[in-house]
Structures are given as structure tokens and as C-alpha cells.
Enzyme design. Structure first.
Site, PDB file in Angstrom:
ATOM      1  N   ARG A  26     -23.257  22.989   3.218  1.00 23.45           N
ATOM      2  CA  ARG A  26     -22.055  22.149   3.377  1.00 23.45           C
ATOM      3  C   ARG A  26     -21.238  22.012   2.097  1.00 23.45           C
ATOM      4  NH1 ARG A  26     -24.933  16.193   4.399  1.00 23.45           N
ATOM      5  NH2 ARG A  26     -25.555  15.868   2.242  1.00 23.45           N
ATOM      6  N   ARG A  30     -22.092  18.956  -3.231  1.00 23.43           N
ATOM      7  CA  ARG A  30     -22.813  17.890  -3.926  1.00 23.43           C
ATOM      8  C   ARG A  30     -23.901  18.498  -4.793  1.00 23.43           C
ATOM      9  NH1 ARG A  30     -24.322  13.502   0.573  1.00 23.43           N
ATOM     10  NH2 ARG A  30     -26.267  13.569  -0.617  1.00 23.43           N
ATOM     11  N   LYS A  65     -24.977  11.234   9.499  1.00 23.99           N
ATOM     12  CA  LYS A  65     -24.689   9.796   9.449  1.00 23.99           C
ATOM     13  C   LYS A  65     -23.279   9.514   8.929  1.00 23.99           C
ATOM     14  CE  LYS A  65     -28.155   8.745   6.726  1.00 23.99           C
ATOM     15  NZ  LYS A  65     -28.777  10.070   6.502  1.00 23.99           N
ATOM     16  N   ARG A  87     -33.329   2.169   2.924  1.00 22.79           N
ATOM     17  CA  ARG A  87     -34.024   3.452   2.853  1.00 22.79           C
ATOM     18  C   ARG A  87     -35.520   3.301   2.657  1.00 22.79           C
ATOM     19  NH1 ARG A  87     -29.637   7.006   1.580  1.00 22.79           N
ATOM     20  NH2 ARG A  87     -30.297   9.159   1.345  1.00 22.79           N
ATOM     21  N   ARG A 116     -35.623  15.308  -0.957  1.00 18.01           N
ATOM     22  CA  ARG A 116     -34.964  14.256  -0.172  1.00 18.01           C
ATOM     23  C   ARG A 116     -35.606  14.111   1.200  1.00 18.01           C
ATOM     24  NH1 ARG A 116     -29.165  16.528  -0.710  1.00 18.01           N
ATOM     25  NH2 ARG A 116     -28.616  15.017   0.893  1.00 18.01           N
TER      26      ARG A 116
HETATM   27  P1  ADP Z   1     -28.230  11.883   2.254  1.00 11.45           P
HETATM   28  O1  ADP Z   1     -28.484  10.867   3.321  1.00 11.45           O
HETATM   29  O2  ADP Z   1     -27.546  13.113   2.764  1.00 11.45           O
HETATM   30  O3  ADP Z   1     -29.454  12.200   1.432  1.00 11.45           O
HETATM   31  P2  ADP Z   1     -26.741   9.952   0.647  1.00 11.45           P
HETATM   32  O4  ADP Z   1     -25.353  10.172   0.222  1.00 11.45           O
HETATM   33  O5  ADP Z   1     -27.013   8.850   1.621  1.00 11.45           O
HETATM   34  O6  ADP Z   1     -27.206  11.345   1.212  1.00 11.45           O
HETATM   35  O7  ADP Z   1     -27.667   9.697  -0.623  1.00 11.45           O
HETATM   36  C1  ADP Z   1     -27.673  10.537  -1.739  1.00 11.45           C
HETATM   37  C2  ADP Z   1     -28.638  10.011  -2.813  1.00 11.45           C
HETATM   38  O8  ADP Z   1     -28.197   8.716  -3.264  1.00 11.45           O
HETATM   39  C3  ADP Z   1     -30.069   9.776  -2.357  1.00 11.45           C
HETATM   40  O9  ADP Z   1     -30.850  10.955  -2.414  1.00 11.45           O
HETATM   41  C4  ADP Z   1     -30.539   8.713  -3.378  1.00 11.45           C
HETATM   42  O10 ADP Z   1     -30.843   9.286  -4.628  1.00 11.45           O
HETATM   43  C5  ADP Z   1     -29.298   7.863  -3.539  1.00 11.45           C
HETATM   44  N1  ADP Z   1     -29.271   6.728  -2.579  1.00 11.45           N
HETATM   45  C6  ADP Z   1     -28.362   6.548  -1.579  1.00 11.45           C
HETATM   46  N2  ADP Z   1     -28.647   5.427  -0.882  1.00 11.45           N
HETATM   47  C7  ADP Z   1     -29.765   4.896  -1.453  1.00 11.45           C
HETATM   48  C8  ADP Z   1     -30.584   3.755  -1.192  1.00 11.45           C
HETATM   49  N3  ADP Z   1     -30.302   2.910  -0.180  1.00 11.45           N
HETATM   50  N4  ADP Z   1     -31.652   3.526  -1.994  1.00 11.45           N
HETATM   51  C9  ADP Z   1     -31.937   4.339  -3.007  1.00 11.45           C
HETATM   52  N5  ADP Z   1     -31.243   5.441  -3.310  1.00 11.45           N
HETATM   53  C10 ADP Z   1     -30.158   5.730  -2.545  1.00 11.45           C
END
Ligand code: ADP
Ligand code: ZN
Length: 215
Positions: free
Chosen positions: A127, A161, A13, A88, A172
Site C-alpha cells: 500500500r 509508511r 480500519k 490495543r 505488528r
Molecule cells: P496499523 O493498525 O495498520 O498497524 P496504526 O496506524 O493504527 O496502524 O498504528 C501504527 C503504529 O502506531 C503501531 O504499530 C504502534 O507502534 C503505534 N500505535 C498506534 N496506536 C497505538 C496504541 N493504541 N497503543 C500503542 N501504540 C499505538
């Protein structure tokens, strides 16, 4: 034009959101990036989010909803944005609907990036990125030419990360199937859901997204 990219962690994404930003001028709004910035700065939100993110759980809805609500009011978002990592879960999707309705903003497409579950763990745990220029790499698919050095800018600040470990990735992915996947029928009913094959090469995925957005 305002759009959402939906898909599991590791679907690509962020990569595609950046391409859309360049090609269509839509601003990438990544709640993950914003939360990581808050953690790095040590803000109140960052302090709350840090442990939750390291476990792979969702940060509380009120936090991410207000981050997005404030961000889309800013000038650069008036010509369009691409939401990456938000919403989410159902509560966030409903909050987004209310917020967009109040602000009189439309949502044109929700693009689902479909990727087989079995490749996600390998994609994510391998990654790493350059802390200086942001270039992305992968242990297997795209390693740096010289160990520990960024091909693009020569920096030695390569990082992973903290939530890209095998254990956290599993949580996740569980959170994704339990909380986020149910949004697919939600947007399907609104007839704005489109799908692209996230297993294809990066450029091919970008091409499919381009045709949806250009139509
Ligand atoms: P990925 O999609 O690869 O898991 P992101 O960078 O989108 O990575 O998200 C990393 C973390 O940030 C998530 O596992 C969560 O803990 C938090 N996070 C990101 N976006 C949200 C959201 N919309 N609601 C709740 N937590 C979020
Ligand atoms: Zn670099």
C-alpha cells in the site's frame, strides 16, 4: 454514538473509519495517525514514538491514553467518535472504560473486522498513499494509472509508511495477536461486540457496518 473498530493491521480500519465519519458524522480518532503527525512535527511524543513505531511495537500506554483522553474532550467529539487503533491491549481497554465512566460517555459497539492472516502482509506491504490528497493505492489491487502520479490530484508525492515493510509487518501482526486479540472476549462479555467480514469488497464491508450502526 461512540464505537471502536478492532482488527489486525491491514484489516481496513482506517478506510472504514473514514466512511463512518462521512456517513454518520462520527469523528475518526486514529492513534496511529495522531502519532504519525507527532513524529512529523517532531514533538516530544513524536521523538519517543518514532523508533518504536518503526519496529512495530506499541507506544507506551500512558502516551496513547492521554492523547485519547484529551482528544475526546474536544467539541467535535461530543456527537460521537470512532476509535481506530485504540485500545490495543488490556491496560488501554481498562483505561478507556475508566475514562468513559468518569466523563459519562457510553460505548455502543465494538466492531471486529475479520481478515485472514495470510492476506494481511500482502495488503500492507503493497500500500501507498498520496501525500497531497490522501488517496490510497496498492501495488497489486489498485495501482496508479501513470507511474509515480496520483490519479486523483496529479501530485507526485506518493509515499509508503516506514512501518509497512515485510519485517515490521510481521512484528505488528505478532503484537496484534498477543496484545489486541484478547480484547475480543473482553468486549464479547460486555455484549457490544459485532463482527464484519473484512475480506469482502470495501463497499460491502461499509454496508455491513452501516447496518450495524443504523440498527
Ligand atoms: P496499523 O493498525 O495498520 O498497524 P496504526 O496506524 O493504527 O496502524 O498504528 C501504527 C503504529 O502506531 C503501531 O504499530 C504502534 O507502534 C503505534 N500505535 C498506534 N496506536 C497505538 C496504541 N493504541 N497503543 C500503542 N501504540 C499505538
Ligand atoms: Zn493525490
Amino acid at each position: 454514538m461512540n464505537i471502536i473498530l478492532l482488527g489486525p493491521p491491514g484489516a481496513g480500519k482506517g478506510t472504514q473509519a473514514k466512511m463512518i465519519e462521512e456517513k454518520f458524522g462520527l469523528v475518526q480518532l486514529s492513534t496511529g495517525d495522531m502519532l504519525r503527525a507527532a513524529v512529523a512535527e517532531g514533538t516530544e511524543i513524536g521523538k519517543k514514538a518514532k523508533g518504536i513505531m518503526e519496529r512495530g511495537d506499541l507506544v507506551p500506554d500512558d502516551i496513547v491514553v492521554s492523547i485519547i483522553a484529551d482528544r475526546i474532550d474536544e467539541d467535535d467529539c461530543q456527537d460521537g467518535f470512532v476509535l481506530d487503533g485504540f485500545p490495543r491491549n488490556a491496560a488501554q481497554a481498562q483505561a478507556l472504560d475508566v475514562m468513559l465512566a468518569e466523563k459519562g460517555i457510553g460505548l455502543q459497539h465494538v466492531i471486529e473486522m475479520k481478515v485472514d492472516a495470510d492476506v494481511l502482509v500482502e495488503r500492507i506491504t503493497g500500500r501507498y498513499t498520496c501525500g497531497s490528497c490522501g488517496a490510497g493505492y496498492h501495488d497489486i489491487y489498485k495501482p496508479v494509472a501513470k507511474d509515480g502520479v496520483c490519479d486523483n490530484c496529479g501530485s507526485e508525492d506518493l509515499k509508503r509508511r516506514p512501518d509497512d515493510t515485510a519485517e515490521t509487518v510481521r512484528s505488528r501482526l505478532e503484537v496484534y495477536s498477543r496484545e489486541t486479540e484478547p480484547l475480543l472476549p473482553y468486549y464479547g462479555e460486555k455484549a457490544i461486540l459485532r463482527q464484519v467480514d473484512g475480506m469482502a469488497a470495501m463497499d460491502a464491508v461499509a454496508q455491513s457496518i452501516n447496518s450495524i450502526l443504523a440498527a
